[in-house]
Structure formats: structure tokens, C-alpha cells
Design a protein around this motif. Sequence first.
Motif, PDB file in Angstrom:
ATOM      1  N   ILE A  85      30.468  10.713 -41.848  1.00 36.37           N
ATOM      2  CA  ILE A  85      29.878  10.240 -43.161  1.00 36.37           C
ATOM      3  C   ILE A  85      30.413  11.233 -44.409  1.00 36.37           C
ATOM      4  CG2 ILE A  85      28.004   9.256 -42.104  1.00 36.37           C
ATOM      5  CD1 ILE A  85      25.941  11.439 -42.983  1.00 36.37           C
ATOM      6  N   VAL A  86      30.545  12.550 -44.096  1.00 32.61           N
ATOM      7  CA  VAL A  86      30.824  13.474 -45.094  1.00 32.61           C
ATOM      8  C   VAL A  86      32.367  13.244 -45.371  1.00 32.61           C
ATOM      9  CG1 VAL A  86      30.838  15.872 -45.833  1.00 32.61           C
ATOM     10  CG2 VAL A  86      28.818  14.804 -44.607  1.00 32.61           C
ATOM     11  N   GLU A  87      32.906  12.963 -44.589  1.00 27.97           N
ATOM     12  CA  GLU A  87      34.482  12.965 -44.778  1.00 27.97           C
ATOM     13  C   GLU A  87      34.633  11.576 -45.355  1.00 27.97           C
ATOM     14  OE1 GLU A  87      36.436  13.892 -40.878  1.00 27.97           O
ATOM     15  OE2 GLU A  87      36.235  15.869 -41.277  1.00 27.97           O
ATOM     16  N   HIS A  88      33.855  10.580 -45.041  1.00 30.58           N
ATOM     17  CA  HIS A  88      34.148   9.147 -45.903  1.00 30.58           C
ATOM     18  C   HIS A  88      34.163   9.373 -47.129  1.00 30.58           C
ATOM     19  CE1 HIS A  88      33.780   4.703 -45.947  1.00 30.58           C
ATOM     20  NE2 HIS A  88      32.848   5.179 -46.914  1.00 30.58           N
ATOM     21  N   LEU A  89      33.539  10.438 -47.826  1.00 31.25           N
ATOM     22  CA  LEU A  89      33.490  10.795 -49.287  1.00 31.25           C
ATOM     23  C   LEU A  89      34.645  11.461 -49.781  1.00 31.25           C
ATOM     24  CD1 LEU A  89      30.571   9.551 -49.213  1.00 31.25           C
ATOM     25  CD2 LEU A  89      30.040  11.332 -50.765  1.00 31.25           C
ATOM     26  N   ASP A  90      35.522  11.579 -49.007  1.00 34.04           N
ATOM     27  CA  ASP A  90      36.931  12.456 -49.363  1.00 34.04           C
ATOM     28  C   ASP A  90      37.418  11.549 -50.304  1.00 34.04           C
ATOM     29  OD1 ASP A  90      36.587  14.775 -47.888  1.00 34.04           O
ATOM     30  OD2 ASP A  90      37.645  14.204 -46.207  1.00 34.04           O
ATOM     31  N   SER A  91      37.537  10.178 -50.197  1.00 31.78           N
ATOM     32  CA  SER A  91      38.344   9.508 -50.963  1.00 31.78           C
ATOM     33  C   SER A  91      37.679   9.222 -52.342  1.00 31.78           C
ATOM     34  CB  SER A  91      38.533   8.010 -50.532  1.00 31.78           C
ATOM     35  OG  SER A  91      37.351   7.423 -50.036  1.00 31.78           O
ATOM     36  N   TRP A  92      36.292   9.773 -52.449  1.00 35.15           N
ATOM     37  CA  TRP A  92      35.402   9.595 -53.604  1.00 35.15           C
ATOM     38  C   TRP A  92      35.707  10.861 -54.294  1.00 35.15           C
ATOM     39  CZ3 TRP A  92      30.242   6.973 -52.516  1.00 35.15           C
ATOM     40  CH2 TRP A  92      30.220   5.794 -51.972  1.00 35.15           C
ATOM     41  N   GLY A  93      36.439  12.063 -53.864  1.00 35.84           N
ATOM     42  CA  GLY A  93      36.357  13.211 -54.311  1.00 35.84           C
ATOM     43  C   GLY A  93      35.442  14.175 -53.772  1.00 35.84           C
ATOM     44  N   GLY A  94      34.842  13.709 -52.777  1.00 31.14           N
ATOM     45  CA  GLY A  94      33.787  14.826 -52.169  1.00 31.14           C
ATOM     46  C   GLY A  94      32.524  14.661 -52.369  1.00 31.14           C
ATOM     47  N   VAL A  95      31.557  15.507 -51.714  1.00 32.00           N
ATOM     48  CA  VAL A  95      30.045  15.210 -52.002  1.00 32.00           C
ATOM     49  C   VAL A  95      29.614  16.028 -53.003  1.00 32.00           C
ATOM     50  CG1 VAL A  95      29.422  16.796 -50.194  1.00 32.00           C
ATOM     51  CG2 VAL A  95      28.135  14.798 -50.716  1.00 32.00           C
ATOM     52  N   ASP A  96      28.721  15.561 -53.838  1.00 29.76           N
ATOM     53  CA  ASP A  96      28.147  16.240 -55.016  1.00 29.76           C
ATOM     54  C   ASP A  96      26.514  16.593 -54.412  1.00 29.76           C
ATOM     55  OD1 ASP A  96      30.260  16.601 -56.847  1.00 29.76           O
ATOM     56  OD2 ASP A  96      30.231  14.624 -56.934  1.00 29.76           O
ATOM     57  N   VAL A  97      25.886  15.647 -53.869  1.00 28.31           N
ATOM     58  CA  VAL A  97      24.434  15.522 -53.773  1.00 28.31           C
ATOM     59  C   VAL A  97      24.355  15.014 -52.125  1.00 28.31           C
ATOM     60  CG1 VAL A  97      22.278  14.794 -54.069  1.00 28.31           C
ATOM     61  CG2 VAL A  97      23.725  15.030 -55.928  1.00 28.31           C
ATOM     62  N   MET A  98      23.863  15.962 -51.132  1.00 26.54           N
ATOM     63  CA  MET A  98      23.404  15.603 -49.804  1.00 26.54           C
ATOM     64  C   MET A  98      21.918  15.601 -49.822  1.00 26.54           C
ATOM     65  SD  MET A  98      25.180  15.039 -46.987  1.00 26.54           S
ATOM     66  CE  MET A  98      24.674  14.664 -45.174  1.00 26.54           C
ATOM     67  N   PHE A  99      21.348  14.350 -49.294  1.00 33.12           N
ATOM     68  CA  PHE A  99      20.011  14.253 -48.949  1.00 33.12           C
ATOM     69  C   PHE A  99      19.914  13.889 -47.692  1.00 33.12           C
ATOM     70  CE2 PHE A  99      15.907  11.634 -50.338  1.00 33.12           C
ATOM     71  CZ  PHE A  99      15.091  12.485 -50.019  1.00 33.12           C
ATOM     72  N   ASN A 100      19.368  15.201 -47.110  1.00 27.03           N
ATOM     73  CA  ASN A 100      19.171  15.006 -45.520  1.00 27.03           C
ATOM     74  C   ASN A 100      17.797  14.417 -45.410  1.00 27.03           C
ATOM     75  OD1 ASN A 100      21.763  16.217 -44.501  1.00 27.03           O
ATOM     76  ND2 ASN A 100      21.069  18.169 -45.503  1.00 27.03           N
ATOM     77  N   ASN A 101      17.458  13.144 -45.284  1.00 25.28           N
ATOM     78  CA  ASN A 101      16.193  12.530 -45.317  1.00 25.28           C
ATOM     79  C   ASN A 101      15.871  11.791 -44.087  1.00 25.28           C
ATOM     80  OD1 ASN A 101      13.869  11.147 -46.922  1.00 25.28           O
ATOM     81  ND2 ASN A 101      15.139   9.443 -46.133  1.00 25.28           N
ATOM     82  N   ALA A 102      16.787  11.723 -43.339  1.00 28.49           N
ATOM     83  CA  ALA A 102      16.494  10.859 -41.944  1.00 28.49           C
ATOM     84  C   ALA A 102      15.489  11.825 -40.941  1.00 28.49           C
ATOM     85  CB  ALA A 102      17.926  10.700 -41.091  1.00 28.49           C
ATOM     86  N   GLY A 103      14.465  11.193 -40.529  1.00 28.21           N
ATOM     87  CA  GLY A 103      13.779  11.900 -39.442  1.00 28.21           C
ATOM     88  C   GLY A 103      12.829  11.062 -38.561  1.00 28.21           C
ATOM     89  N   ILE A 104      12.227  11.596 -37.619  1.00 27.68           N
ATOM     90  CA  ILE A 104      11.131  10.635 -36.784  1.00 27.68           C
ATOM     91  C   ILE A 104       9.924  11.481 -36.546  1.00 27.68           C
ATOM     92  CG2 ILE A 104      13.185   9.518 -35.744  1.00 27.68           C
ATOM     93  CD1 ILE A 104      12.381  11.210 -33.175  1.00 27.68           C
ATOM     94  N   MET A 105       8.843  10.733 -36.401  1.00 25.32           N
ATOM     95  CA  MET A 105       7.704  11.105 -36.148  1.00 25.32           C
ATOM     96  C   MET A 105       7.316  10.164 -34.743  1.00 25.32           C
ATOM     97  SD  MET A 105       3.932  12.024 -37.785  1.00 25.32           S
ATOM     98  CE  MET A 105       3.642  10.574 -38.183  1.00 25.32           C
ATOM     99  N   HIS A 106       7.635  10.588 -33.607  1.00 27.68           N
ATOM    100  CA  HIS A 106       7.265   9.537 -32.379  1.00 27.68           C
ATOM    101  C   HIS A 106       6.041   9.315 -31.984  1.00 27.68           C
ATOM    102  CE1 HIS A 106       8.246   8.056 -28.467  1.00 27.68           C
ATOM    103  NE2 HIS A 106       9.383   7.944 -28.746  1.00 27.68           N
ATOM    104  N   GLY A 107       5.645   8.371 -31.698  1.00 33.27           N
ATOM    105  CA  GLY A 107       4.382   7.940 -31.149  1.00 33.27           C
ATOM    106  C   GLY A 107       3.547   8.624 -30.078  1.00 33.27           C
ATOM    107  N   ASP A 108       4.760   9.038 -28.968  1.00 32.82           N
ATOM    108  CA  ASP A 108       4.159  10.213 -28.032  1.00 32.82           C
ATOM    109  C   ASP A 108       4.198  11.465 -28.295  1.00 32.82           C
ATOM    110  OD1 ASP A 108       3.953   7.869 -26.413  1.00 32.82           O
ATOM    111  OD2 ASP A 108       5.978   7.856 -25.536  1.00 32.82           O
ATOM    112  N   ASP A 109       4.604  11.774 -29.586  1.00 35.55           N
ATOM    113  CA  ASP A 109       4.148  13.242 -30.208  1.00 35.55           C
ATOM    114  C   ASP A 109       2.922  13.653 -30.345  1.00 35.55           C
ATOM    115  OD1 ASP A 109       4.663  15.742 -31.196  1.00 35.55           O
ATOM    116  OD2 ASP A 109       5.663  15.111 -32.856  1.00 35.55           O
ATOM    117  N   ASP A 110       2.292  14.674 -29.604  1.00 35.26           N
ATOM    118  CA  ASP A 110       0.990  15.035 -29.289  1.00 35.26           C
ATOM    119  C   ASP A 110       0.716  16.580 -29.548  1.00 35.26           C
ATOM    120  OD1 ASP A 110      -1.826  15.200 -28.521  1.00 35.26           O
ATOM    121  OD2 ASP A 110      -1.494  12.964 -27.838  1.00 35.26           O
ATOM    122  N   ASP A 111      -0.115  16.904 -28.767  1.00 32.54           N
ATOM    123  CA  ASP A 111      -0.512  18.439 -28.785  1.00 32.54           C
ATOM    124  C   ASP A 111       0.481  19.298 -27.758  1.00 32.54           C
ATOM    125  OD1 ASP A 111      -1.454  17.972 -26.085  1.00 32.54           O
ATOM    126  OD2 ASP A 111      -3.568  18.150 -27.047  1.00 32.54           O
TER     127      ASP A 111
END
Length: 284
Positions: A85-111
Motif C-alpha cells: 500500500i505504501v509503494e502504491h503511492l510511489d506514482s503519487w509522489g510518495g506518502v506525506d501522511v500515514m494514519f495507522n488506524n486499523a485495529g481490533i478488540m476481539h470478543g474473546d479478549d478477557d483477563d
Amino acid sequence: MGSIGEQYRGRLAGKNAIITGAAGGIGLETTILFLREGASVLMTDISDAALAKAVAKAKELAPHMPGKVDTMRCDVSKESDVQAIVEHLDSWGGVDVMFNNAGIMHGDDDDAIATPEKIWDLTQNINVKGVWFGSKHAILSLRKHKKSRASIINTASVVALVGSATPQLAYTASKGAVLAMTRELAIVHAKEGFRFNSLCPAPLNTPLLQDWLGDDREKRMRREIHFPTGRFGEAIELAQAALFLASDESSFVNGTDFVVDGGMTKAYVTPQGPATLPPANLAR
């Protein structure tokens, strides 16, 4: 006063942004706002179908934007996907802002006793390794394109600061790791002009949360009581914070734990009462 787009248009003009977890919630709201501000955005998520719906919504709510918008499937726990995905932006001139937003909180996460090892590993792979991979390949892209200014934003959580009364140990530990990693990245790469900041949201008013709360008013109030504002946050409020961190307006903001929680983490006790409505200017 005009719409959000009319008020802020141009704050990201000419910038190329990648947003992971862009198919909904904070990621989608941030995509719309970034587009309205003139950025070109690559939306990434784990589901092609969800991305297709999300990009259609983004184009509808941010029409006539000067920048480009594209989508690409990405499993952030796989380095090859993140590199792609980062290299996909090479044709755009490279990345300026990277928002690492993906994440999970699984239903089986406990103590510590009840959390299965596979859930622990899955959570760390997505929430921690995903941020590491995103940061690593953003840095490589910035150096490749000889950029001297960039913003990398990593989504953490208020539970990394105060802990959670409801056991979710793998998630809490992963978000603590994001905070620590972001601080070190901020220091190591500051002289290159690369800023790293964590975004720390409180629980947000999302369809997933509302479905979980249902019509149980007591269940809802047990959670709303933690907020001095008397309400959950909205995804757009986090998108506004991400916009500030992405823009040059935050050029001297680096290594912060940017807390957006309505005062939740500062409250020892909170007054009981009816929830307040979000300000009218938060509407799209």
C-alpha cells in the motif's frame, strides 16, 4: 458558518495520505475530512466489499475534491501487504501522511486467565505489528522520495493510559505498546522532519457499540457515567483531531498522546444526568 468542508478546505492541499481501517468509523470519517481538505487518500481495509461501500460514501460526501481517492485491500498484520500500500503511492509522489488506524478488540479478549493465546497473538499482530509495519514503510517511502516533512498518526486508546475496568487485556496491552512505540519513533526521527503522534480515543458512538448496548438503559448509563460530558464521543470528533495532527498547523506537535475523551481520563467522579447531544456543527 458553512459546512466542515467549507470551513477547513485546503489544510491538506497537495498531501498524499494512507488511512488503514478506512472502511468505517474513525477511518471513514477521516477519509472524508482529508478529501475535503485537499488531500489525495488511499483507503485501505481488510474487506474489499466494505471498502467499495466506503469509497462510494466518501465520494458522495466529499464531491469535487481536488485530490484523488483510491482503495486497496490490506491485512496490516502482513508486512508484504503494508509495503504494497505504501509503494502504491510511489506514482503519487510518495506518502506525506500515514494514519495507522486499523485495529481490533476481539470478543474473546478477557483477563489474564481467560484470554486465549491465539486471541492475544492476533491482537498484537494487528494492533502492534500493524503500526510497526506502517511506520517502517512510511519512513522508507519518505526517505526514498526525499521528504523533509511528514506526519504519522497511530491510533491508540485511553485504556493505554488508565486501564479498563472491563477485562480486555490483549487490547489494553497492545495500545500501551502503540504509545511507547510512537514516543520512541518520534524522538528517533524528529531531525528528519517526521512527526509521530498517538491518537487516544475514548469509547465512541458507533453502530457496533449501540448494537451491544441495545435498549438496556442501565447498561448504557454505567458507561456514560464515566464521561463528564454525559455522552460517548463521535467518530467525526476523532477525525478532526487526526486532521490537526496531519496538517502543518501541528508542525511542533511530536511524540504526544493526543487524548480525545471528553475529559473521561481526568475525572475522579462524574455527575449523573441525561446525556448531552453532540454540538450541531459536528454533523456532516
